[in-house]
Design a protein around this motif. Structure first.
Motif, PDB file in Angstrom:
ATOM      1  N   VAL A  80       0.862  -1.177   0.000  1.00 25.23           N
ATOM      2  CA  VAL A  80       0.000   0.000   0.000  1.00 25.23           C
ATOM      3  C   VAL A  80       0.906   1.237   0.000  1.00 25.23           C
ATOM      4  O   VAL A  80       1.704   1.426   0.926  1.00 25.23           O
ATOM      5  CB  VAL A  80      -0.927   0.028   1.242  1.00 25.23           C
ATOM      6  N   ILE A  81       0.810   2.050  -1.033  1.00 27.82           N
ATOM      7  CA  ILE A  81       1.585   3.289  -1.137  1.00 27.82           C
ATOM      8  C   ILE A  81       0.671   4.433  -0.711  1.00 27.82           C
ATOM      9  O   ILE A  81      -0.413   4.603  -1.271  1.00 27.82           O
ATOM     10  CB  ILE A  81       2.078   3.540  -2.577  1.00 27.82           C
ATOM     11  N   VAL A  82       1.086   5.199   0.295  1.00 27.24           N
ATOM     12  CA  VAL A  82       0.303   6.345   0.755  1.00 27.24           C
ATOM     13  C   VAL A  82       1.147   7.613   0.625  1.00 27.24           C
ATOM     14  O   VAL A  82       2.364   7.563   0.758  1.00 27.24           O
ATOM     15  CB  VAL A  82      -0.192   6.163   2.212  1.00 27.24           C
ATOM     16  N   THR A  83       0.479   8.726   0.352  1.00 30.80           N
ATOM     17  CA  THR A  83       1.200   9.995   0.211  1.00 30.80           C
ATOM     18  C   THR A  83       0.974  10.925   1.394  1.00 30.80           C
ATOM     19  O   THR A  83       1.615  11.960   1.476  1.00 30.80           O
ATOM     20  CB  THR A  83       0.796  10.717  -1.094  1.00 30.80           C
ATOM     21  N   LYS A  84       0.080  10.560   2.268  1.00 29.86           N
ATOM     22  CA  LYS A  84      -0.134  11.311   3.508  1.00 29.86           C
ATOM     23  C   LYS A  84       0.404  10.466   4.653  1.00 29.86           C
ATOM     24  O   LYS A  84       0.320   9.248   4.636  1.00 29.86           O
ATOM     25  CB  LYS A  84      -1.618  11.598   3.745  1.00 29.86           C
ATOM     26  N   GLN A  85       0.953  11.116   5.667  1.00 32.36           N
ATOM     27  CA  GLN A  85       1.500  10.384   6.809  1.00 32.36           C
ATOM     28  C   GLN A  85       0.401   9.545   7.438  1.00 32.36           C
ATOM     29  O   GLN A  85      -0.610  10.077   7.893  1.00 32.36           O
ATOM     30  CB  GLN A  85       2.080  11.356   7.836  1.00 32.36           C
ATOM     31  N   PRO A  86       0.550   8.209   7.440  1.00 30.53           N
ATOM     32  CA  PRO A  86      -0.492   7.356   8.028  1.00 30.53           C
ATOM     33  C   PRO A  86      -0.512   7.466   9.546  1.00 30.53           C
ATOM     34  O   PRO A  86       0.481   7.854  10.163  1.00 30.53           O
ATOM     35  CB  PRO A  86      -0.093   5.951   7.572  1.00 30.53           C
ATOM     36  N   VAL A  87      -1.644   7.109  10.135  1.00 30.17           N
ATOM     37  CA  VAL A  87      -1.792   7.137  11.588  1.00 30.17           C
ATOM     38  C   VAL A  87      -0.843   6.136  12.229  1.00 30.17           C
ATOM     39  O   VAL A  87      -0.182   6.434  13.219  1.00 30.17           O
ATOM     40  CB  VAL A  87      -3.264   6.842  11.981  1.00 30.17           C
ATOM     41  N   ILE A  88      -0.773   4.954  11.649  1.00 30.29           N
ATOM     42  CA  ILE A  88       0.134   3.915  12.151  1.00 30.29           C
ATOM     43  C   ILE A  88       1.456   4.052  11.406  1.00 30.29           C
ATOM     44  O   ILE A  88       1.476   4.278  10.197  1.00 30.29           O
ATOM     45  CB  ILE A  88      -0.470   2.515  11.922  1.00 30.29           C
ATOM     46  N   ARG A  89       2.542   3.908  12.128  1.00 28.00           N
ATOM     47  CA  ARG A  89       3.876   4.050  11.532  1.00 28.00           C
ATOM     48  C   ARG A  89       4.025   3.119  10.327  1.00 28.00           C
ATOM     49  O   ARG A  89       3.794   1.914  10.443  1.00 28.00           O
ATOM     50  CB  ARG A  89       4.945   3.742  12.566  1.00 28.00           C
ATOM     51  N   PRO A  90       4.425   3.661   9.167  1.00 29.34           N
ATOM     52  CA  PRO A  90       4.592   2.805   7.994  1.00 29.34           C
ATOM     53  C   PRO A  90       5.828   1.914   8.151  1.00 29.34           C
ATOM     54  O   PRO A  90       6.763   2.245   8.889  1.00 29.34           O
ATOM     55  CB  PRO A  90       4.785   3.803   6.853  1.00 29.34           C
ATOM     56  N   ALA A  91       5.834   0.800   7.430  1.00 27.26           N
ATOM     57  CA  ALA A  91       6.987  -0.106   7.470  1.00 27.26           C
ATOM     58  C   ALA A  91       8.200   0.551   6.822  1.00 27.26           C
ATOM     59  O   ALA A  91       9.329   0.321   7.229  1.00 27.26           O
ATOM     60  CB  ALA A  91       6.647  -1.407   6.750  1.00 27.26           C
ATOM     61  N   GLN A  92       7.933   1.384   5.804  1.00 22.57           N
ATOM     62  CA  GLN A  92       9.012   2.058   5.094  1.00 22.57           C
ATOM     63  C   GLN A  92       8.552   3.442   4.675  1.00 22.57           C
ATOM     64  O   GLN A  92       7.357   3.733   4.621  1.00 22.57           O
ATOM     65  CB  GLN A  92       9.437   1.273   3.851  1.00 22.57           C
ATOM     66  N   GLN A  93       9.545   4.247   4.332  1.00 19.79           N
ATOM     67  CA  GLN A  93       9.276   5.578   3.809  1.00 19.79           C
ATOM     68  C   GLN A  93      10.172   5.779   2.586  1.00 19.79           C
ATOM     69  O   GLN A  93      11.340   5.381   2.593  1.00 19.79           O
ATOM     70  CB  GLN A  93       9.586   6.642   4.859  1.00 19.79           C
ATOM     71  N   ILE A  94       9.616   6.361   1.546  1.00 22.58           N
ATOM     72  CA  ILE A  94      10.390   6.681   0.347  1.00 22.58           C
ATOM     73  C   ILE A  94      10.493   8.196   0.275  1.00 22.58           C
ATOM     74  O   ILE A  94       9.486   8.901   0.355  1.00 22.58           O
ATOM     75  CB  ILE A  94       9.732   6.120  -0.924  1.00 22.58           C
ATOM     76  N   VAL A  95      11.715   8.683   0.146  1.00 20.62           N
ATOM     77  CA  VAL A  95      11.981  10.118   0.061  1.00 20.62           C
ATOM     78  C   VAL A  95      12.640  10.382  -1.286  1.00 20.62           C
ATOM     79  O   VAL A  95      13.627   9.730  -1.637  1.00 20.62           O
ATOM     80  CB  VAL A  95      12.905  10.582   1.213  1.00 20.62           C
ATOM     81  N   VAL A  96      12.089  11.332  -2.047  1.00 19.21           N
ATOM     82  CA  VAL A  96      12.605  11.652  -3.379  1.00 19.21           C
ATOM     83  C   VAL A  96      12.890  13.136  -3.465  1.00 19.21           C
ATOM     84  O   VAL A  96      12.040  13.966  -3.124  1.00 19.21           O
ATOM     85  CB  VAL A  96      11.606  11.242  -4.489  1.00 19.21           C
TER      86      VAL A  96
END
Length: 167
Positions: A80-96
């Protein structure tokens, strides 16, 4: 007005996200002079000019973020790719960080971007890249420019997908 990305990827789809890995795509940064709704064409070494006939439907940074998210989601269907900070900590973050994203007078679209995939509790670096992509616009029309820029974003997504699947 023009948008980046494949509209079919942006169509809403109902699906369960239970048990799927969530990855947060941070808002993509672009140079300040590009972060506008004008479609800009490099006309000389130190000069860019807005298209007299076309505009983006949103700021370029927003358009790149949305197009990249759609391309990543298409390439990573189990994530699941999200562009808003999710409530639950994401497993990963992609920074571009986009360093260059422009169309030259000869119709060549140039995208240079640095990216990082961060993960773990401390969001340490898992993979990173610094890539250059070149796409040729079919002609000088705004539609052809938007298409070439979309293809460049898709190439960037393909690099990130390859790194993500190698983890």
């Amino acid at each position: 007005m023009y948008v980046l990305g494949d509209p079919a990827r942006l169509a809403p789809v109902a699906s369960s996200e239970s048990g799927r890995t969530v990855v947060h795509l941070s808002p993509v940064s672009v140079p300040d002079y590009l972060d506008t709704e004008d479609i800009l064409i490099r006309s000389a070494a130190n000069e860019v000019k807005p298209s007299p006939s076309g505009r983006w439907a949103e700021r370029l940074s927003v358009g790149v973020t949305q197009a990249l998210a759609g391309a990543l989601a298409a390439g990573l269907p189990s994530i699941v790719i999200v562009t808003k900070q999710p409530v639950i900590r994401p497993a990963q973050q992609i920074v571009v960080d986009v360093e260059v994203f422009e169309v030259r007078p000869d119709g060549r679209c140039l995208l240079i971007a640095r990216w990082n995939i961060l993960g773990g509790d401390d969001l340490h670096g898992l993979r990173s890249g610094h890539n250059t992509f070149v796409e040729q616009a079919a002609d000088a029309s705004d539609a052809a420019i938007a298409s070439a820029m979309t293809r460049a974003v898709d190439q960037l997504a393909a690099q990130i997908v390859a790194a993500e699947t190698a983890l």
